[in-house]
Design a protein around this motif. Structure first.
Motif, short mmCIF file in Angstrom:
data_model
loop_
_atom_site.label_atom_id
_atom_site.label_comp_id
_atom_site.label_asym_id
_atom_site.label_seq_id
_atom_site.Cartn_x
_atom_site.Cartn_y
_atom_site.Cartn_z
N PHE A 67 0.79 -1.25 -0.24
CA PHE A 67 0.14 0.10 -0.15
C PHE A 67 0.84 1.28 -0.19
O PHE A 67 1.98 1.21 0.15
N ASP A 68 0.23 2.42 -0.29
CA ASP A 68 1.09 3.84 -0.61
C ASP A 68 0.91 4.26 0.91
O ASP A 68 0.07 4.35 1.57
N LEU A 69 2.09 5.14 1.13
CA LEU A 69 2.17 5.88 2.40
C LEU A 69 2.55 7.19 2.07
O LEU A 69 3.47 7.38 1.17
N THR A 70 2.22 8.40 2.72
CA THR A 70 2.94 9.68 2.63
C THR A 70 3.20 10.45 3.85
O THR A 70 2.21 10.17 4.82
N LEU A 71 4.30 10.86 3.99
CA LEU A 71 4.70 11.55 5.39
C LEU A 71 4.10 12.89 5.15
O LEU A 71 4.16 13.53 3.86
N GLN A 72 3.45 13.56 6.05
CA GLN A 72 2.54 14.80 5.98
C GLN A 72 2.65 15.51 7.46
O GLN A 72 1.94 14.77 8.25
N GLY A 73 2.94 16.59 7.47
CA GLY A 73 2.84 17.43 8.69
C GLY A 73 3.41 16.97 9.89
O GLY A 73 4.76 16.20 9.63
N SER A 74 3.55 18.01 10.98
CA SER A 74 4.63 17.66 12.14
C SER A 74 3.92 18.08 13.51
O SER A 74 2.73 18.38 13.28
#
Length: 179
Positions: A67-74
């Motif tokens: 599956f796909d993942l995306t790092l986003q925000g902090s």
């Protein structure tokens, strides 16, 4: 010293340089090295050899597609007494499902249930005495951070040992493909 075990998804090296550029401007931050960039699925703790073998077998039986993942925000953990700084992930049902499967594997291997709510993240730094206003500025600066999506094709069982410099050394023990 007995190593502690945890299951995690490694963050691809293609993003390490971009992430390292974020690691500045926060007093009291002990920045994590690129080798430690991962998304923890389930922390298992220390266990004897038999239980670790049982856990390995249970994790190896997990079946689900990549599956796909995306790092986003902090953000940070510890509200008014901050202890760690993190990058978040775009909401992902498959990621939550993999966490749940790792939890079931741990229970079948005889471990206690994890009482903490799953909050998918990548730890950027551990904090000590960091002023909230510096964290707020960091979050403002990095809140719009987002990577390109990547395909999670496997997850890894890591061991963790504390080195002399109070740094955790993570060693991959086994990889489990997502098919």
């Amino acid at each position: 010293m007995t190593p502690r075990l945890f299951a995690a998804l490694p963050v691809p090296e293609i993003f390490h340089k971009e992430i390292r550029r974020l690691q500045k401007g926060v007093p009291g931050a002990r920045w994590r090295p690129s080798a430690n960039f991962h998304i923890t699925l389930r922390f298992f703790g220390t266990m004897d050899g038999k239980q670790a073998e049982d856990l390995d077998a249970e994790l190896a039986s997990i079946a689900m597609p990549p599956f796909d993942l995306t790092l986003q925000g902090s953000g940070w953990f510890g509200k008014l007494d901050p202890h760690s700084l993190w990058l978040g992930l775009r909401p992902s049902e498959p990621l939550a499902e993999l966490n749940a499967k790792c939890e079931r594997a741990a229970r079948r291997a005889g471990l206690e249930a994890d009482s903490r709510k799953f909050h998918p993240h990548m730890t950027l730094a551990y904090l000590q005495g960091t002023p909230i206003e510096k964290l707020t500025r960091f979050a403002e600066r990095t809140g719009g951070f987002v990577t390109e999506p990547w395909r999670a094709t496997h997850f890894t069982l890591y061991s963790s040992q504390l080195s002399r410099g109070e740094r955790n050394i993570y060693e991959p023990e086994a990889d489990y493909p997502l098919l």
